[in-house]
Design a protein around this motif. Structure first.
Motif, mmCIF file in Angstrom:
data_model
loop_
_atom_site.group_PDB
_atom_site.id
_atom_site.type_symbol
_atom_site.label_atom_id
_atom_site.label_comp_id
_atom_site.label_asym_id
_atom_site.label_seq_id
_atom_site.Cartn_x
_atom_site.Cartn_y
_atom_site.Cartn_z
ATOM 1 N N UNK A 294 11.424 -29.703 -52.517
ATOM 2 C CA UNK A 294 11.315 -30.378 -51.218
ATOM 3 C C UNK A 294 10.698 -31.601 -50.862
ATOM 4 N N UNK A 295 11.419 -32.495 -50.351
ATOM 5 C CA UNK A 295 10.920 -33.750 -49.945
ATOM 6 C C UNK A 295 9.753 -33.806 -49.223
ATOM 7 N N UNK A 296 9.125 -32.874 -48.654
ATOM 8 C CA UNK A 296 8.251 -33.000 -48.008
ATOM 9 C C UNK A 296 6.707 -33.242 -48.992
ATOM 10 N N UNK A 297 6.873 -32.613 -50.108
ATOM 11 C CA UNK A 297 6.028 -32.751 -51.026
ATOM 12 C C UNK A 297 5.786 -33.948 -51.968
ATOM 13 N N UNK A 298 6.677 -34.885 -51.767
ATOM 14 C CA UNK A 298 6.739 -36.011 -52.643
ATOM 15 C C UNK A 298 5.423 -37.028 -52.313
ATOM 16 N N UNK A 299 5.198 -37.056 -50.997
ATOM 17 C CA UNK A 299 3.992 -37.786 -50.678
ATOM 18 C C UNK A 299 2.876 -37.062 -51.113
ATOM 19 N N UNK A 300 2.780 -35.775 -51.150
ATOM 20 C CA UNK A 300 1.502 -35.106 -51.693
ATOM 21 C C UNK A 300 1.457 -35.631 -53.172
ATOM 22 N N UNK A 301 2.376 -35.401 -53.939
ATOM 23 C CA UNK A 301 2.312 -35.717 -55.212
ATOM 24 C C UNK A 301 1.860 -37.199 -55.723
ATOM 25 N N UNK A 302 2.286 -38.106 -54.627
ATOM 26 C CA UNK A 302 1.790 -39.527 -54.860
ATOM 27 C C UNK A 302 0.427 -39.581 -54.415
ATOM 28 N N UNK A 303 -0.064 -38.946 -53.383
ATOM 29 C CA UNK A 303 -1.312 -39.112 -53.094
ATOM 30 C C UNK A 303 -2.331 -38.307 -53.828
ATOM 31 N N UNK A 304 -2.086 -37.239 -54.437
ATOM 32 C CA UNK A 304 -2.990 -36.654 -55.334
ATOM 33 C C UNK A 304 -2.875 -37.226 -56.534
ATOM 34 N N UNK A 305 -1.866 -37.674 -57.028
ATOM 35 C CA UNK A 305 -1.682 -38.348 -58.279
ATOM 36 C C UNK A 305 -2.224 -39.411 -58.731
ATOM 37 N N UNK A 306 -2.013 -40.514 -57.421
ATOM 38 C CA UNK A 306 -3.013 -41.862 -57.620
ATOM 39 C C UNK A 306 -4.397 -41.582 -57.540
#
Length: 365
Positions: free
Chosen positions: A76-88
């Motif tokens: 789900x593309x919605x979670x892409x931003x979450x992945x980037x935010x937590x990962x960074x």
């Protein structure tokens, strides 16, 4: 030519003339041993070229430097931003992020959290499909931060999509729509229940008849059934659980030659990639997802830093060498003082959302 063996912690301890547990403390918590002893152990470790393995560091410190991001659907593309935010944010603090996909299944999610215990230092749990009781039980054994959920005594970040849905309904009411359908999400979705609880009083206030449809899987393929149901219900507009569902609604309306927005207005939620590229461009609720990821990681890091890791005990004889785990006959020494778990009773961080108006909404026909 023989390959030189990598020196172990036991080698360092023997060369420095101290117990293995003392050498361990000198290298990981020098403040807990005599300064001269710590200096001697560090000097010997450098001279021998000792490099502690990742598994050894985990055994000695009780930490893995790894955090899990648990998602209901990694596609789900919605979670892409979450992945980037937590990962960074985690990377900035020296942590590695791993992803766990629970496939929209509460059973898989519960099993995943059980298996993560002892494998990661903590987890960010996003859009959980578990009950409050299940999450609270998991948080007792693993440092957790939740996203889009509120659990007592568990830190969290909440995207105000319910408020965004009310904005969507107000927008439709201003365009003259008086019968609006809401295509709901999974029955296990806490966010979906919260949105319906916000939409119903808002509809009464605005003089709008709200027709709740579904539940639907939050995927594009489910949009066809949602579109058919909205038409059958006589709605002039449909608000969907997420953008993927809205994409499917738009496709089905096009197949049925239903003009958008002239005969049916469509609103999504999430403003994922492609929401402005479909035709007509999708009106949707935008959320600061990447910011939510960074804030969730900050909350988890604060929780982890509040925990005191396990260490070693008294120097009563030789301790097991974590670099030679295959030869272990006993558990490594532990500190006398217990692990302190941080309990955060503060309310979750609430991040506002807003409606992005595009071409898929218009005056009632």
């Amino acid at each position: 030519m023989a390959v030189r063996r990598q020196p172990t912690l036991r080698d360092v301890a023997a060369a420095a003339g101290v117990a293995v547990s003392t050498a361990s403390r000198a290298l990981t918590r020098p403040g807990r041993v005599n300064a001269d002893t710590a200096d001697r152990v560090v000097a010997v470790a450098k001279e021998l070229g000792y490099i502690p393995s990742a598994s050894a560091r985990a055994l000695l410190s009780g930490r893995t430097a790894t955090v899990a991001l648990v998602l209901p659907d990694v596609t789900n593309p919605f979670f892409f931003g979450l992945v980037r935010g937590t990962g960074a944010r985690l990377r900035e603090s020296g942590y590695v992020q791993v992803l766990a996909d629970t496939e929209e299944s509460a059973e898989v999610e519960a099993d995943t959290l059980r298996k993560l215990r002892g494998q990661v230092d903590g987890a960010v749990l996003a859009a959980s499909r578990l009950s409050d009781e299940q999450i609270a039980a998991a948080a007792a054994d693993l440092a957790l931060v939740v996203v889009n959920r509120t659990i007592p005594a568990t830190p969290g970040v909440l995207l105000d999509t319910a408020g965004g849905m009310v904005q969507a309904l107000e927008h439709l009411a201003s365009l003259g729509h008086r019968r609006v359908a809401y295509a709901s999400g999974p029955v296990t979705s806490w966010s979906d229940r919260r949105r319906r609880e916000a939409l119903e009083p808002a509809a009464a206030r605005l003089g709008v008849e709200l027709v709740v449809l579904g539940p639907y899987a939050p995927v594009r393929q489910a949009g066809a059934a949602a579109a058919d149901a909205a038409l059958e219900a006589g709605a002039t507009a449909v608000v969907t659980f997420n953008d993927l569902l809205a994409f499917g609604v738009l496709e089905r309306l096009d197949v049925r030659d239903v003009p958008v927005p002239e005969r049916m207005s469509v609103i999504g939620c999430d403003d994922i990639f492609g929401a402005d590229l479909v035709r007509p461009a999708l009106t949707t609720v935008e959320s600061p997802v990447e910011l939510a990821g960074r804030m969730a990681a900050d909350l988890l890091l604060a929780r982890l830093e509040g925990d005191r890791p396990a260490g070693e005990g008294a120097d009563a004889g030789p301790a097991a060498d974590p670099d030679e785990a295959s030869d272990l006959d006993q558990e490594p020494d532990l500190e006398d003082d217990p692990v302190t778990r941080v309990r955060d009773t503060a309310d979750p961080v609430l991040l506002p959302t807003h409606l992005v108006v595009r071409s898929s909404t218009g005056p009632v026909g």
